[in-house]
Design an enzyme around this catalytic site. Structure first.
Site, PDB file in Angstrom:
ATOM      1  N   ASP A 137       5.930  44.553 -26.079  1.00  0.00           N
ATOM      2  CA  ASP A 137       7.110  44.768 -26.931  1.00  0.00           C
ATOM      3  C   ASP A 137       6.732  44.604 -28.401  1.00  0.00           C
ATOM      4  O   ASP A 137       7.180  45.366 -29.265  1.00  0.00           O
ATOM      5  CB  ASP A 137       8.231  43.769 -26.584  1.00  0.00           C
ATOM      6  CG  ASP A 137       9.190  44.322 -25.536  1.00  0.00           C
ATOM      7  OD1 ASP A 137       8.736  45.101 -24.671  1.00  0.00           O
ATOM      8  OD2 ASP A 137      10.389  43.982 -25.580  1.00  0.00           O
ATOM      9  N   LYS A 169      -4.446  32.011 -21.731  1.00  0.00           N
ATOM     10  CA  LYS A 169      -4.110  30.704 -22.311  1.00  0.00           C
ATOM     11  C   LYS A 169      -5.020  29.688 -21.603  1.00  0.00           C
ATOM     12  O   LYS A 169      -4.560  28.723 -20.987  1.00  0.00           O
ATOM     13  CB  LYS A 169      -2.614  30.412 -22.099  1.00  0.00           C
ATOM     14  CG  LYS A 169      -2.097  29.213 -22.853  1.00  0.00           C
ATOM     15  CD  LYS A 169      -1.991  29.415 -24.364  1.00  0.00           C
ATOM     16  CE  LYS A 169      -1.633  28.106 -25.051  1.00  0.00           C
ATOM     17  NZ  LYS A 169      -1.642  28.205 -26.526  1.00  0.00           N
ATOM     18  N   TYR A 224       5.469  36.438 -12.341  1.00  0.00           N
ATOM     19  CA  TYR A 224       6.577  37.296 -11.916  1.00  0.00           C
ATOM     20  C   TYR A 224       6.778  37.247 -10.401  1.00  0.00           C
ATOM     21  O   TYR A 224       7.884  37.457  -9.912  1.00  0.00           O
ATOM     22  CB  TYR A 224       6.306  38.755 -12.316  1.00  0.00           C
ATOM     23  CG  TYR A 224       6.845  39.151 -13.661  1.00  0.00           C
ATOM     24  CD1 TYR A 224       6.528  38.419 -14.805  1.00  0.00           C
ATOM     25  CD2 TYR A 224       7.666  40.261 -13.800  1.00  0.00           C
ATOM     26  CE1 TYR A 224       7.007  38.796 -16.049  1.00  0.00           C
ATOM     27  CE2 TYR A 224       8.143  40.648 -15.041  1.00  0.00           C
ATOM     28  CZ  TYR A 224       7.823  39.916 -16.160  1.00  0.00           C
ATOM     29  OH  TYR A 224       8.301  40.299 -17.380  1.00  0.00           O
ATOM     30  N   ASP A 233      -1.310  33.049 -28.003  1.00  0.00           N
ATOM     31  CA  ASP A 233      -0.579  32.778 -29.248  1.00  0.00           C
ATOM     32  C   ASP A 233      -1.286  33.432 -30.434  1.00  0.00           C
ATOM     33  O   ASP A 233      -0.665  34.051 -31.300  1.00  0.00           O
ATOM     34  CB  ASP A 233      -0.368  31.269 -29.460  1.00  0.00           C
ATOM     35  CG  ASP A 233      -1.624  30.434 -29.257  1.00  0.00           C
ATOM     36  OD1 ASP A 233      -2.655  30.973 -28.787  1.00  0.00           O
ATOM     37  OD2 ASP A 233      -1.589  29.225 -29.573  1.00  0.00           O
ATOM     38  N   ASP A 261       3.992  41.673 -20.792  1.00  0.00           N
ATOM     39  CA  ASP A 261       5.387  42.037 -21.037  1.00  0.00           C
ATOM     40  C   ASP A 261       5.733  41.750 -22.496  1.00  0.00           C
ATOM     41  O   ASP A 261       6.304  42.589 -23.203  1.00  0.00           O
ATOM     42  CB  ASP A 261       6.287  41.208 -20.102  1.00  0.00           C
ATOM     43  CG  ASP A 261       7.759  41.495 -20.336  1.00  0.00           C
ATOM     44  OD1 ASP A 261       8.122  42.679 -20.457  1.00  0.00           O
ATOM     45  OD2 ASP A 261       8.552  40.532 -20.413  1.00  0.00           O
TER      46      ASP A 261
END
Ligand code: IPM
Ligand code: MG
Length: 357
Positions: free
Chosen positions: A252, A192, A141, A224, A248
């Site tokens: 959700d 990751k 970000y 994942d 982020d």
């Protein structure tokens, strides 16, 4: 001594839901001895309209001077054509970064009353209680260099940088372990590391931090797989700690497990527990101005504010209990409404929580 709260309603449904939160704060002030001073400021699209900037200096100054900040939401379609540097989202990102709010706490809890609103089967989500700890001021970000450049052949190329220093990983790791200590004593660090060097380092630092917390169990998971596990068997998680972007996305997904993103609050804290509090949902321009948005995520954000920044745990408990009480009464905004419950407006929901206090 009274504590200063900066209120930033923002865009879209922001002003509507924040108005309900202010009602709750004023009730606590009037009847329960909460000593606060409310100040208001502009952020996001509404700030851009008036000042040509999504984060005017006046707002930033007030935010720095406040003990805590309550934010509604930012963003609306009419700003999408603007340069990314002045888009509403930059107001939010600017506050996070200028105030060094590196620790983003996003609890995903299922209220038993809302089990039917989840897209997953009740037995998979009942009793769900996850805390996502998202790093908020670093990673892709904010990483430099970033931008869009023109290659020699005239083609444009977009690029961003995923970057974390050891100290950034360590401090968010400590926040996660400290929280886990007060809960289920398990931290799952999501990365990751099989592909990205940056998160290979992340994993290494997390393992090092874990040595200071022998009473907390650390596990690692690739992002994942974490996304899959969240929808397959979400109750396996206690505390999840992860990077800015993975957090982020996963928050959700976790939100939907609980039935509605309209239920989830968040806290963004600096090293001294000063914080900004906001619902994790966005500005929902499609329903703005209709009085149908769910204010509960914002009210629960006020509860987090009282708990984490203002040191009023008993009042935070009061709000949490009041929210449970209105759900028990069968009151539901449109997003969580189902058969045999009573559909109410944003303001009716706010009033019901105030009454339940
Ligand atoms: C969030 C939001 C923000 C983010 C946007 C509005 C910039 O999605 O708080 O999760 O990406 O962090
Ligand atoms: Mg988001």
């Amino acid at each position: 001594m009274s504590q200063k709260i900066l209120v930033l309603p923002g865009d879209g449904i922001g002003p509507e839901i924040v108005a309900e939160a202010v009602k709750v704060l004023q009730r606590l002030q009037a009847d329960f001895g909460l000593q606060i001073e409310l100040e208001y400021g502009l952020v996001g699209g509404s700030a851009y309209d008036q000042h040509g900037s999504p984060l005017p200096q006046d707002t930033l100054d007030k935010a720095k001077a406040a003990d805590a900040i309550l934010l509604g939401a930012v963003g609306a379609p009419q700003y999408e054509h603007l340069d990314i540097a002045v888009r509403p989202e930059k107001g939010l990102l600017g506050l996070r970064s200028e105030l060094q709010l590196f620790a983003n706490l996003r609890p995903a809890m299922l209220y038993p009353q809302l089990a039917a609103a989840s897209s997953l089967k009740p037995e998979i989500v009942s009793g769900l209680d996850i805390m996502i700890v998202r790093e908020l001021t670093g990673g892709i970000y904010f990483g430099q260099p970033r931008g869009v450049r023109i290659l020699e052949n005239g083609e444009r190329q977009g690029f961003n940088t995923l970057i974390y220093s050891e100290s950034e990983v360590e401090r968010i790791g400590r926040v996660a372990f400290d929280i886990a200590r007060k809960r289920g004593k398990r931290v799952c660090s999501v990365d990751k590391a099989n592909v990205l060097e940056c998160t290979e380092l992340w994993r290494e630092v997390m393992s090092k931090v874990a040595k200071d917390y022998p009473d907390v169990e650390l596990s690692h998971m690739y992002v994942d797989n974490a996304a899959m596990q969240l929808v397959k068997a979400p109750k396996q998680f206690d505390v999840i700690v992860t990077t800015n972007m993975f957090g982020d996305i996963l928050s959700d997904a976790a939100a939907m497990l609980t039935g509605s993103i309209g239920m989830l609050p968040s806290a963004s804290l600096d090293a001294n527990a000063k914080g900004m509090y906001e619902p994790i949902h966005g500005s929902a321009p499609d329903i703005a101005g209709q009085g149908i948005a769910n204010p509960l995520a914002t009210l629960l954000s006020v509860s987090m504010m009282l708990r984490y920044s203002l040191n009023h745990a008993a009042m935070a408990d009061k709000i949490d209990q009041a929210v449970t009480a209105v759900l028990d009464q069968g009151l539901r905004t449109a997003d969580i409404h189902s058969a045999n419950t009573e559909k109410v407006s944003t303001a009716q929901m706010g009033d019901a929580v105030v009454a339940a206090l």
